[in-house]
Scaffold this active site. Structure first.
Site, PDB file in Angstrom:
ATOM      1  N   ASP A   5       5.474  -4.625   5.892  1.00 51.41           N
ATOM      2  CA  ASP A   5       5.720  -6.176   6.287  1.00 51.41           C
ATOM      3  C   ASP A   5       5.960  -7.448   4.867  1.00 51.41           C
ATOM      4  OD1 ASP A   5       3.005  -6.266   6.353  1.00 51.41           O
ATOM      5  OD2 ASP A   5       2.941  -7.825   8.513  1.00 51.41           O
ATOM      6  N   ARG A  58       0.793  -5.651  -4.644  1.00 56.51           N
ATOM      7  CA  ARG A  58       0.845  -6.443  -4.188  1.00 56.51           C
ATOM      8  C   ARG A  58       1.115  -7.715  -5.244  1.00 56.51           C
ATOM      9  NH1 ARG A  58      -0.502  -4.558   0.750  1.00 56.51           N
ATOM     10  NH2 ARG A  58      -2.497  -2.801   0.762  1.00 56.51           N
ATOM     11  N   ASP A  67      -0.083   1.965   8.376  1.00 56.57           N
ATOM     12  CA  ASP A  67      -0.380   1.211   9.423  1.00 56.57           C
ATOM     13  C   ASP A  67       0.112   0.763  10.760  1.00 56.57           C
ATOM     14  OD1 ASP A  67      -2.110   0.398   7.915  1.00 56.57           O
ATOM     15  OD2 ASP A  67      -1.339  -1.612   7.300  1.00 56.57           O
ATOM     16  N   ASP A  69       2.757  -0.986  12.352  1.00 53.11           N
ATOM     17  CA  ASP A  69       2.753  -2.094  12.570  1.00 53.11           C
ATOM     18  C   ASP A  69       3.414  -2.299  12.445  1.00 53.11           C
ATOM     19  OD1 ASP A  69       2.504  -2.235  10.091  1.00 53.11           O
ATOM     20  OD2 ASP A  69       1.129  -3.992   9.769  1.00 53.11           O
ATOM     21  N   GLY A 126       0.700  -1.116  -0.094  1.00 53.73           N
ATOM     22  CA  GLY A 126      -0.320   0.114   0.460  1.00 53.73           C
ATOM     23  C   GLY A 126       0.733   1.214   0.732  1.00 53.73           C
ATOM     24  N   ARG A 147      -5.250  -2.046   8.607  1.00 54.45           N
ATOM     25  CA  ARG A 147      -5.160  -3.510   8.824  1.00 54.45           C
ATOM     26  C   ARG A 147      -6.022  -4.121  10.070  1.00 54.45           C
ATOM     27  NH1 ARG A 147      -3.594  -6.550   4.444  1.00 54.45           N
ATOM     28  NH2 ARG A 147      -2.127  -4.282   4.074  1.00 54.45           N
ATOM     29  N   THR A 176       4.255   2.121   5.427  1.00 60.10           N
ATOM     30  CA  THR A 176       2.996   2.482   5.563  1.00 60.10           C
ATOM     31  C   THR A 176       2.301   2.735   6.521  1.00 60.10           C
ATOM     32  OG1 THR A 176       1.116   0.584   6.597  1.00 60.10           O
ATOM     33  CG2 THR A 176       3.409   0.273   7.525  1.00 60.10           C
TER      34      THR A 176
HETATM   35  O1  F6P Z   1      -1.921  -1.637   4.495  1.00 65.51           O
HETATM   36  C1  F6P Z   1      -1.976  -0.113   4.119  1.00 65.51           C
HETATM   37  C2  F6P Z   1      -3.143  -0.616   4.248  1.00 65.51           C
HETATM   38  O2  F6P Z   1      -3.739   0.963   4.028  1.00 65.51           O
HETATM   39  C3  F6P Z   1      -4.331  -0.843   5.104  1.00 65.51           C
HETATM   40  O3  F6P Z   1      -4.170  -0.364   6.715  1.00 65.51           O
HETATM   41  C4  F6P Z   1      -5.398  -1.460   4.705  1.00 65.51           C
HETATM   42  O4  F6P Z   1      -5.695  -2.966   5.451  1.00 65.51           O
HETATM   43  C5  F6P Z   1      -4.928  -1.806   3.533  1.00 65.51           C
HETATM   44  O5  F6P Z   1      -3.708  -1.507   2.800  1.00 65.51           O
HETATM   45  C6  F6P Z   1      -6.026  -1.694   2.296  1.00 65.51           C
HETATM   46  O6  F6P Z   1      -5.184  -2.601   1.120  1.00 65.51           O
HETATM   47  P1  F6P Z   1      -5.727  -2.348  -0.517  1.00 65.51           P
HETATM   48  O7  F6P Z   1      -5.528  -0.563  -0.818  1.00 65.51           O
HETATM   49  O8  F6P Z   1      -5.006  -2.866  -1.353  1.00 65.51           O
HETATM   50  O9  F6P Z   1      -7.147  -2.484  -0.350  1.00 65.51           O
END
Ligand code: F6P
Length: 327
Positions: free
Chosen positions: A107, A76, A132, A134, A15, A176, A130
């Site tokens: 991660d 991803r 998050d 995390d 992300g 997340r 990120t």
């Molecule tokens: O890891 C960053 C994040 O924004 C999380 O907070 C969220 O769960 C996820 O990515 C959403 O991913 P995507 O943009 O691929 O839907």
């Protein structure tokens, strides 16, 4: 032992997060400062596999420090999870003469980089990018500060309308499986309750909490819900709550990807700049398979296993403060 490197590849993966551009800029300029060539790999591991690689110079990263998103794009990658995908990626690096890597991501990015390092031994370092926050091994990840500020700004706006209409809002924030964004939004946004993945709160606890507010004539309330909540997201909680409540008029707002965009705060730009320089200096000093972090204001490097063996715990003090202030 120093790494004998001359061409550094940099990419963003997973992300996007505000401040990634500032990190790219820092990696590029630090590489050039240390007389190394630097290449941008487009769309993370996807570009490594397809060979979408461009040479960067100091001017290629001008006027990006203040921009959200990532000029290198991101993805991803499923293919990089396969041995064939990683083999293709390695061949492309070889073709371009790239002998070292800086990855900016979370991660998943670091896990991919670790696997790649184990298989092909390309010197590599990860920068935590990120929203998050995390990842263990760093007090802050790039993008967390901006995303939390963006969410708090949105929550303040929701508060205006909540008060005007005497409403209860369930506001869902990203993160997340981590409640970092949520707990800080809860404190800064003055929420009556914050639902975190890290805490076990029941629906009964939540009803009791809101009933207390009703008894003391609380007319409007904001509840911040982390997307990783174990008792349901904002929509589900609002539905459950409406069945038992005849006091509040209930609304839901899901902030979603709004939190991922926008101009990075000064904090994220400085953090990204420090980490970007540290990644190049770490590589030159012979560090491999590590993540740059910042702990107690100092740059640190932690290896993959150390990072993955721990959770980035929310501090008890934040939980305590949120509880005291939400009466
Ligand atoms: O890891 C960053 C994040 O924004 C999380 O907070 C969220 O769960 C996820 O990515 C959403 O991913 P995507 O943009 O691929 O839907």
């Amino acid at each position: 032992m120093e790494n004998n490197i001359s061409k550094i590849g940099v990419f963003t993966s997973g992300g996007d997060a505000p401040g990634m551009n500032a990190a790219i800029r820092a990696v590029v300029r630090a590489s050039i400062y240390y007389k190394k060539e630097v290449y941008g790999i487009m769309q993370g591991y996807e570009g490594m596999i397809s060979g979408d690689i461009v040479k960067l110079g100091a001017r290629s990263v001008g006027n990006i420090i203040q921009r959200g998103g990532t000029i290198l794009k991101t993805a991803r990658s499923q293919e990089f999870r396969t041995r064939e995908g990683r083999e293709k990626a390695f061949q492309n690096l070889k073709k371009n003469g790239i002998d070292s890597l800086v990855a900016i991501g979370g991660d998943g990015t670091f896990t991919g980089l670790h696997k790649f390092y184990e298989e092909f031994k390309v010197p590599s370092i990860c920068i935590p990018g990120t929203i998050d926050n995390d990842l263990a091994g760093t007090d802050f990840t790039i993008g967390f500060d901006t995303a939390t500020n963006t969410a708090v700004e949105a929550i303040d706006k929701i508060r205006d309308t909540a008060i005007s209409h005497n409403r209860l809002f369930f506001i869902e924030v990203m993160g997340r499986n981590s409640g970092y964004i949520a707990i800080n939004c809860g404190i800064a946004g003055g929420a009556v309750a914050t639902i975190l993945p890290e805490e076990s709160i029941t629906m009964d606890d939540l009803f009791a909490k809101l009933d207390e507010g009703g008894k003391t004539n609380k007319k409007s309330s904001l509840i911040v819900v982390a997307e990783g909540s174990k008792i349901g997201g904002a929509i589900e909680l609002a539905e459950k709550f409406s069945k038992r409540n005849n006091y509040f008029d209930i609304k839901v707002t899901i902030l979603g990807h709004l939190q991922r965009g926008g101009t990075p705060t000064y904090f994220d730009r400085v953090l990204a700049s420090k980490m970007g320089v540290a990644s190049v200096e770490g590589l030159l000093a012979g560090r491999n398979d590590v993540m740059v972090g910042i702990q107690n204001g100092k740059i640190v490097y932690n290896d993959f296993n150390t990072i993955m063996a721990h959770h980035h715990e929310i501090d008890n003090e934040s939980l305590r403060i949120a509880k005291i202030l939400s009466i």
